[in-house]
Design a protein around this motif. Structure first.
Motif, PDB file in Angstrom:
ATOM      1  N   THR A 606       0.849  -1.193   0.000  1.00  0.00           N
ATOM      2  CA  THR A 606       0.000   0.000   0.000  1.00  0.00           C
ATOM      3  C   THR A 606       0.882   1.239   0.000  1.00  0.00           C
ATOM      4  O   THR A 606       2.106   1.165   0.155  1.00  0.00           O
ATOM      5  N   GLU A 607       0.251   2.404  -0.148  1.00  0.00           N
ATOM      6  CA  GLU A 607       1.017   3.656  -0.147  1.00  0.00           C
ATOM      7  C   GLU A 607       1.745   3.850   1.187  1.00  0.00           C
ATOM      8  O   GLU A 607       2.854   4.374   1.227  1.00  0.00           O
ATOM      9  N   GLU A 608       1.111   3.407   2.306  1.00  0.00           N
ATOM     10  CA  GLU A 608       1.743   3.551   3.612  1.00  0.00           C
ATOM     11  C   GLU A 608       2.917   2.594   3.769  1.00  0.00           C
ATOM     12  O   GLU A 608       3.835   2.846   4.549  1.00  0.00           O
ATOM     13  N   GLU A 609       2.906   1.498   3.022  1.00  0.00           N
ATOM     14  CA  GLU A 609       3.948   0.488   3.179  1.00  0.00           C
ATOM     15  C   GLU A 609       5.160   0.719   2.275  1.00  0.00           C
ATOM     16  O   GLU A 609       6.248   0.213   2.571  1.00  0.00           O
ATOM     17  N   LYS A 610       4.995   1.462   1.221  1.00  0.00           N
ATOM     18  CA  LYS A 610       6.104   1.646   0.281  1.00  0.00           C
ATOM     19  C   LYS A 610       7.334   2.283   0.936  1.00  0.00           C
ATOM     20  O   LYS A 610       8.465   1.856   0.665  1.00  0.00           O
ATOM     21  N   PRO A 611       7.190   3.278   1.829  1.00  0.00           N
ATOM     22  CA  PRO A 611       8.392   3.828   2.483  1.00  0.00           C
ATOM     23  C   PRO A 611       9.122   2.825   3.370  1.00  0.00           C
ATOM     24  O   PRO A 611      10.289   3.021   3.693  1.00  0.00           O
TER      25      PRO A 611
END
Length: 631
Positions: A606-611
């Protein structure tokens, strides 16, 4: 950082120790006085099964007496001896002893040691990525103190005056005066010795569980990524450390009153018209001390079962657990509230009505976090791709019993109603549904789900289905009618009801309950056969038979002492990545294990997991550097 350093050091230093243990050990050090947490878990489980058979057998004896009070029980004479009267009836003294020992055995030896002792030992190191417990020696001692406690309690069944007969709560003055009844003599002394040893065992285990979870988590495994099973065991251990010493103090003061002439619980006592010298004490003090442990004990039994159920329901629904943080918060809320509701067991003791109102309010509040758990279980299953394994059926059964038994808890939490119902079968029904049966179902769910991890073989599922349905239907047939006769005023702890015309209309219903109890206990014999047969003859298990995400399924099927033959896996994600969008594209099907880096799952991130991919690289580099430096 501290966790990573400790675990890498643990990996480097302990691995050689465990390999040495495996290669140079013998039968006694590997299977009897073992330091391996998995062997100790099996010892707790098999001991719990043994005690469950004894506790269940005692319940059948007094259910035969209650359902068929005029029938001859002569066929039990080879087992009970003189406890069967010359007329073929059950001795009244032994009826009280059977009720006392049944409650003690099932609450402490089966649902505390057998459930928490088994699965805390089995799963804590495996699910947090540790080679073993913080102290293997202390862990071994916790089992052997339990074993000694079991031996003393078992011996008490055979003393000439009979085992303890004061009820499983052993209220004074009956338990404080050895001369009161036969069951207050040597049998009661042995009961107190046994429970003291049991408390030592529980405290040793709890300290070990907490130290292991706090200090020995693998790299990357923060508290926010712990499986709910570990949260449940961790919170349970904290409750045990805070509450069991109070029961130990209560038992110690009881020993003083019995043997050294003190008067902590005794005052103005007459026996056969003769006044005893005791004065100044109060039996109500014992009730406060006992129930300060007694109510947290409900959750010492229930929380591990709920933790196991969380894992099983999420895995077999193929869905992430609903409300992970809410589930943790509800367990913390239950743990806190469990310490300030104890006096709702004492509404009939003459307490100040205003104080009773406070405890009533707190008791009703504790229903809120309990309802959160039930709601989250149901929502997790909603629209899930449910796989109905025996473990899943027992977990669903737990949810059902937890709800139905919890509703009657709200009734009993009201002081005005409890005063009327307290000494009736309504309380027996509530207690056995919400605590006894629900916790037992959670234990069975755990056994069926983690049987392959314990023994490397699959348990027979067809027999498991039969076991579930007979037990589930039987539990409701036994305890649901008790609510009705309880509301009608049917008193508990009575030896027979044939002398009361008011209860003659319930004769058939009482017989029905007894027959249902016999069939339900019979179903457990089927489980015992399935358990031991599958242990040796069951189909060999694959490494991850249920498609689970947690770390225990990354170990070999027949895992040795030390759990992982090489480096302990690093944790990158939370434990409930089931049916994640994009996981098929990543090549992981409908589940992604905790130790799979985010860099390997670009499609499902997810977008939160990409970093987190960058943090993951830093963590890997740090672990590699530390590992090389230590070696």
């Amino acid at each position: 950082m501290a966790t990573a350093e400790l675990n890498v050091q643990n990996e480097a230093e302990m691995h050689d120790v465990h390999e040495h243990h495996e290669s140079h050990g013998n039968f006694w050090t590997n299977y009897v006085f073992s330091l391996d947490h998995k062997v100790i878990a099996k010892q707790f489980l098999i001991s719990g099964i043994f005690w469950a058979l004894i506790g269940g057998g005692l319940s059948l004896i007094f259910r035969l007496q209650l359902g068929f009070p005029e029938a001859s029980l002569e066929f039990l004479r080879p087992i009970l001896g003189d406890w069967i009267t010359p007329e073929g009836q059950l001795h009244k003294q032994f009826y009280l002893a059977a009720v006392t020992m049944h409650g003690t055995i099932m609450v402490f030896f089966v649902l505390t040691a057998g459930l928490s002792g088994t699965f805390s030992n089995l799963l804590i190191p495996l699910q947090i990525g540790a080679r073993d417990m913080a102290s293997g020696f202390m862990n071994m001692l916790s089992y052997w103190f339990f074993f000694l406690s079991s031996v003393v309690m078992f011996v008490s069944l055979f003393v000439s005056t009979g085992p303890a007969s004061g009820g499983w709560v052993v209220y004074p003055p009956l338990s404080a005066l050895p001369q009161a009844i036969d069951g207050s003599g040597l049998g009661m002394t042995l009961w107190l010795v046994s429970m003291s040893l049991f408390i030592v065992s529980s405290l040793l285990g709890s300290v070990n569980y907490i130290a292991t979870v706090v200090n020995m988590r693998t790299a990357g495994l923060s508290f926010g990524k712990l499986p709910l099973t570990i949260w449940a065991f961790f919170i349970t251990a904290i409750i045990g450390i805070l509450s069991f010493p109070v029961l130990f103090a209560a038992a110690l003061l009881l020993v003083f009153d019995r043997s050294f002439g003190t008067s902590f619980y005794l005052s103005d006592i007459y026996i056969d018209g003769v006044a005893l010298h005791h004065s100044g004490g109060s039996p109500i003090l014992y009730q406060h001390l006992f129930w300060f442990l007694g109510h947290p004990e409900v959750y010492i039994v229930l929380l591990p079962a709920l933790g196991l159920t969380s894992e099983v329901i999420s895995t077999n629904s193929r869905k992430p657990i609903f409300g992970y943080k809410a589930m943790i918060g509800s367990m913390l809320g239950i743990a806190f509230l469990s310490f300030i509701v104890w006096a709702h067991h004492m509404f009939v003791s003459g307490m100040n009505p205003f104080l009773g109102t406070i405890f009533m309010l707190l008791t009703l509040i504790i229903a809120v976090p309990s309802a959160v758990k039930a709601f989250n279980y149901i929502t997790t299953m909603f629209r899930g791709n449910i796989v109905f394994t025996p473990a899943m059926l027992f977990s669903i059964g737990l949810v059902s019993l937890f709800i139905s038994g919890g509703v009657t808890g709200i009734v009993l939490g009201n002081s005005a109603l409890d005063i009327q119902l307290h000494d009736t079968y309504f309380v027996v029904a509530h207690f056995h549904l919400v605590m006894g049966s629900a916790a037992f179902f959670g234990m069975m769910a755990g056994v069926y789900h983690w049987f392959p991890k314990m023994f490397g073989r699959m348990i027979n599922e067809k027999l498991g289905y039969v076991h579930f349905w007979m037990t589930f239907v039987g539990a409701y047939l036994v305890f649901f009618p008790m609510h009705y006769i309880g509301i009608a005023g049917f008193p508990r702890r009575y030896y027979t009801f044939t002398r009361f015309d008011a209860f003659s209309t319930f004769t058939d219903l009482n017989q029905f309950i007894s027959i249902a109890a016999i069939l339900t206990v019979g179903a457990q014999l089927l489980f015992v056969f399935n358990f031991f047969y599958s242990m040796f003859k069951g189909r060999r298990s694959p490494q991850n038979p249920w498609g689970s995400t947690t770390l225990e399924w990354t170990t070999p099927v027949n895992v040795g002492h030390g759990n992982w033959p090489g480096k302990i896996p690093t944790v990158y994600r939370w434990p409930y990545d089931f049916s994640k969008p994009g996981s098929d594209e990543d090549g992981f099907g409908d589940f992604i294990p905790q130790h799979i880096p985010y860099s390997q799952t670009p499609a499902s991130n997810t977008e939160e997991e990409k970093p987190l991919v960058e943090i993951e690289k830093e963590l890997d580099a740090l672990n590699t550097t530390e590992h090389d430096e230590i070696h």
